[in-house]
Write an enzyme that holds these catalytic residues in place. Sequence first.
Site, short mmCIF file in Angstrom:
data_model
loop_
_atom_site.label_atom_id
_atom_site.label_comp_id
_atom_site.label_asym_id
_atom_site.label_seq_id
_atom_site.Cartn_x
_atom_site.Cartn_y
_atom_site.Cartn_z
N GLY A 7 -8.81 -2.15 -50.84
CA GLY A 7 -9.42 -1.94 -49.52
C GLY A 7 -8.39 -2.35 -48.48
N ASN A 10 -10.12 -3.74 -42.39
CA ASN A 10 -9.89 -4.97 -41.61
C ASN A 10 -9.70 -6.20 -42.49
OD1 ASN A 10 -9.97 -3.89 -39.03
ND2 ASN A 10 -12.19 -4.04 -38.87
N GLY A 12 -9.17 -6.35 -45.86
CA GLY A 12 -8.11 -6.19 -46.86
C GLY A 12 -6.72 -6.31 -46.26
N ASP A 32 -6.06 1.68 -51.13
CA ASP A 32 -7.21 2.23 -50.41
C ASP A 32 -7.35 3.70 -50.81
OD1 ASP A 32 -8.77 1.13 -47.63
OD2 ASP A 32 -8.89 3.29 -47.98
N ARG A 81 -20.92 -3.98 -42.32
CA ARG A 81 -22.17 -3.88 -41.56
C ARG A 81 -21.97 -3.32 -40.15
NH1 ARG A 81 -25.58 -9.21 -41.28
NH2 ARG A 81 -23.63 -10.36 -41.52
N VAL A 117 -14.94 -9.92 -52.11
CA VAL A 117 -15.25 -10.17 -50.70
C VAL A 117 -16.30 -9.16 -50.21
CG1 VAL A 117 -14.28 -10.47 -48.38
CG2 VAL A 117 -12.87 -10.99 -50.35
N ASN A 119 -19.50 -7.07 -49.50
CA ASN A 119 -20.91 -7.47 -49.41
C ASN A 119 -21.87 -6.43 -49.97
OD1 ASN A 119 -21.23 -10.09 -48.18
ND2 ASN A 119 -20.16 -9.24 -46.41
N ARG A 150 -17.35 -21.56 -40.77
CA ARG A 150 -18.12 -21.31 -39.54
C ARG A 150 -18.89 -22.57 -39.12
NH1 ARG A 150 -19.79 -15.29 -41.43
NH2 ARG A 150 -18.11 -14.22 -40.31
N HIS A 174 -24.68 -15.54 -49.98
CA HIS A 174 -24.05 -15.23 -48.68
C HIS A 174 -25.00 -14.35 -47.89
CE1 HIS A 174 -20.92 -14.81 -45.82
NE2 HIS A 174 -20.62 -13.56 -46.08
N1 APR Z 1 -11.31 2.22 -53.18
C1 APR Z 1 -10.46 1.67 -52.29
N2 APR Z 1 -10.78 1.49 -50.99
C2 APR Z 1 -11.98 1.93 -50.59
C3 APR Z 1 -12.92 2.50 -51.46
C4 APR Z 1 -12.53 2.65 -52.82
N3 APR Z 1 -13.33 3.19 -53.71
N4 APR Z 1 -14.02 2.82 -50.75
C5 APR Z 1 -13.80 2.42 -49.48
N5 APR Z 1 -12.57 1.89 -49.38
C6 APR Z 1 -11.90 1.35 -48.19
C7 APR Z 1 -12.11 2.16 -46.93
O1 APR Z 1 -11.32 3.34 -46.94
C8 APR Z 1 -11.71 1.16 -45.87
O2 APR Z 1 -10.34 1.26 -45.52
O3 APR Z 1 -12.41 0.07 -47.86
C9 APR Z 1 -11.97 -0.21 -46.53
C10 APR Z 1 -13.04 -1.03 -45.83
O4 APR Z 1 -12.51 -1.41 -44.62
P1 APR Z 1 -13.38 -1.66 -43.29
O5 APR Z 1 -14.28 -0.50 -43.08
O6 APR Z 1 -12.43 -2.06 -42.22
O7 APR Z 1 -14.33 -2.88 -43.71
P2 APR Z 1 -13.94 -4.43 -43.70
O8 APR Z 1 -14.27 -5.02 -42.39
O9 APR Z 1 -12.58 -4.60 -44.25
O10 APR Z 1 -15.02 -4.99 -44.74
C11 APR Z 1 -14.95 -4.67 -46.11
O11 APR Z 1 -15.77 -6.83 -46.78
O12 APR Z 1 -16.64 -8.61 -45.59
C12 APR Z 1 -16.94 -7.48 -46.35
O13 APR Z 1 -19.07 -6.74 -45.47
C13 APR Z 1 -17.70 -6.44 -45.56
O14 APR Z 1 -18.35 -5.08 -47.43
C14 APR Z 1 -17.44 -5.20 -46.34
C15 APR Z 1 -16.02 -5.43 -46.87
#
Ligand code: APR
Length: 307
Positions: A7, A10, A12, A32, A81, A117, A119, A150, A174
């Site tokens: 991922g 943000n 990752g 990703d 979320r 990480v 959720n 926090r 969590h």
């Molecule tokens: N394989 C790899 N990456 C993936 C996959 C997958 N199968 N599916 C989705 N992604 C990637 C998306 O392309 C995106 O770049 O996961 C990333 C998620 O990034 P954000 O949307 O920025 O989310 P983020 O804020 O990083 O949160 C990710 O962490 O804290 C938790 O609740 C939050 O579940 C969420 C996760």
Amino acid sequence: MKISVIGAGNVGATCAQRVAEKELANEVVLVDIIDGVPQGKGLDMWESAPVEGFDTRIIGTNGYEETKDSSIVIITAGLARKPGMSRDDLRDKNAGIVKGISEQVARFSPDAKIILVTNPLDVMTYVAFKTTGFDSKNVFGQAGVLDTARYRTFLSMELGISVNDIQAMVLGGHGDDMVPLLSYTTVSGIPITQLVPQDRLDAIVDRTRKGGGEIVKFLKTGSAFYAPSAAAVEMAEAVVRDKKRLLPCSAWLSGEFGIENTYVGVPVILGKDGVEKIVEIELTDAEKEMLHASANSVKKNISQLDI
Ligand code: APR
């Protein structure tokens, strides 16, 4: 030493940056599904190395070949979320994503420690545990370190005292039913109840429980990532440097605290062998009740999974 971060969103990307800047690994692999994003962010990050002075290489990719033989895999992929959503609302979509990723991790890095990480955290940690078939001490989730951070930040704001002198622990799942332990909250050993009046403590506990939601309301298009990534990387550091940190983590329970067959946040010792020990501390009756309620809500969510 290779650490993979799945991922490149943000959480990752910020994890990868923190791992590189701390030089926790020789190589960070950022994966990703979106073509170009992990490659672009990885290269951009690597180009900061001469300025920041680290020698960690950062590889961005859409596949898993490059993750082969990772020591640690941090899974952050999945939906985040938006305002009005609970973490549980993400369950089914993220379970499918985490399952697919876990299969790849098991295939390419059978000896890795996995830090979840994504959720809803405790449920996703279970999905990775079940899918990989790894020993439970090698699969654990980040939640308590963040919730505790926090809580300590809010106490520091209240008291005007350094966060470094505030010791605390937040257990449980969590979610909004997490369990901040007032009985173990001290400022350099001084019980918190001597320094903060009960009504202010209640307000701080409430703010801690809703801490993730507070950030979501501000951001509107996503959820927190600076503190979550810092927390996940603190756990990775405990493993890489075999620090034997005592941290609250989502761990698989087999009777500890009177709870079994679920992941939930409890104090553990984290070192090179992952969750080396679950530390069964004494809890007040009220704290025990809250921890059990929180574990039951994770269990209910697990039982509704379709994986
Ligand atoms: N394989 C790899 N990456 C993936 C996959 C997958 N199968 N599916 C989705 N992604 C990637 C998306 O392309 C995106 O770049 O996961 C990333 C998620 O990034 P954000 O949307 O920025 O989310 P983020 O804020 O990083 O949160 C990710 O962490 O804290 C938790 O609740 C939050 O579940 C969420 C996760």
